[in-house]
Write a protein that holds these residues in place. Sequence first.
Motif, PDB file in Angstrom:
ATOM      1  N   GLN A  44      49.718  52.539  22.100  1.00 27.51           N
ATOM      2  CA  GLN A  44      50.861  51.654  21.895  1.00 27.51           C
ATOM      3  C   GLN A  44      50.461  50.565  20.897  1.00 27.51           C
ATOM      4  N   ILE A  86      36.857  57.473  37.952  1.00 28.20           N
ATOM      5  CA  ILE A  86      37.169  56.520  36.902  1.00 28.20           C
ATOM      6  C   ILE A  86      36.078  56.513  35.818  1.00 28.20           C
ATOM      7  N   ILE A 118      39.622  48.230  30.868  1.00 28.72           N
ATOM      8  CA  ILE A 118      38.460  48.410  31.744  1.00 28.72           C
ATOM      9  C   ILE A 118      38.825  47.822  33.102  1.00 28.72           C
ATOM     10  N   ASP A 179      43.863  40.610  30.381  1.00 38.11           N
ATOM     11  CA  ASP A 179      45.102  41.366  30.536  1.00 38.11           C
ATOM     12  C   ASP A 179      45.953  40.750  31.649  1.00 38.11           C
ATOM     13  N   ASP A 180      47.261  40.953  31.578  1.00 38.62           N
ATOM     14  CA  ASP A 180      48.181  40.497  32.634  1.00 38.62           C
ATOM     15  C   ASP A 180      47.989  39.013  32.925  1.00 38.62           C
TER      16      ASP A 180
END
Length: 279
Positions: A44, A86, A118, A179-180
């Motif tokens: 993306q 993972i 990650i 992130d987030d």
Amino acid sequence: AKENGRNTYHLYNKSLHRDLTDKLELMKRLRHAVDEEKLEVYYQPKVELTSRRIVGLEALVRWIEDDGQVIGPDRFIPIAEDTGLIIPISNFVMRRACEQLKLWHDLGYDELSMAINISGKQLHSPDLMERVLESIHHAQIPAKKLELELTEQVFIENIQSHTNFMHSIREHGIALAIDDFGVGYSSLAYLKNFPVSSLKIDRSFVQDLPHDNDDATITQTIINLAKNLDLDVVAEGVETEAQVDFLLARDCVIGQGYLFSKPIPAQQMTRLLQQYQGL
Ligand code: C2E
Ligand code: CA
Ligand code: CA
Ligand code: CA
């Protein structure tokens, strides 16, 4: 009443059993998918809002079933973490994304960076650093074009090995994003202690812009925070031009979201790059 109680118990037990068999089944299929290389990396774009150029890409893993059905990471990353799968999954993603970035650099899109997610569990793997460096060397991409995205939770935990990992990442010139950002944590002290290079404003704050006043305030605050700490800031989940206007007016210049593109396979991304940047 007793009868009833037993029934409830029985039902509960049965659905627990179903959950477990579902989980085991999913685990078996996932292991198989990893072995058979049924995973794929989608990409993306991160878009510079002023110029509408793609400045970076984020690698997002997908599981492609035999019938072509695409399964998103939210459905299998948790189980992959519980089972240790993972590790091979993220090794695959890292290697593939770096190789693909090299191909795009060679096509002339040499400004592009690549971000890889990650998870906290991955940080427990002692050879993660080695794997990251190996992927860079194998693909022959500049370390500074790679970025790792870690969720806020990881920074909060403040585990020494994690701290070491993050400093080591930055010493190699690899970028580090939170992130987030803004979800659920009140302490920002960790921003002082970690060598972070950018903040990603969580989609939940962006989705109701520009009308939601609380979200507008929170977004504005995160942008200011980033600016004052000299960090880059990226808005996630940008879906409308009104959101772009809001962000640009507040000096957030990078956005990511369905307005520009959903995550797409590499071939489609090559076409999108042509469309956006020419060449
Ligand atoms: P994330 O890192 O926060 O990634 C952003 C998610 O938001 C992606 O979901 C993306 O498709 C979605 N998204 C992007 N723009 C928009 C938008 O405008 N509107 C809406 N509604 N959604 C948008 P996806 O690909 O399903 O990934 C979910 C999560 O799975 C990711 O969240 C990330 O935490 C995790 N993940 C994905 N790939 C990997 C991976 O290779 N390794 C690890 N450890 N985690 C991964
Ligand atoms: Ca991410
Ligand atoms: Ca995110
Ligand atoms: Ca997320």
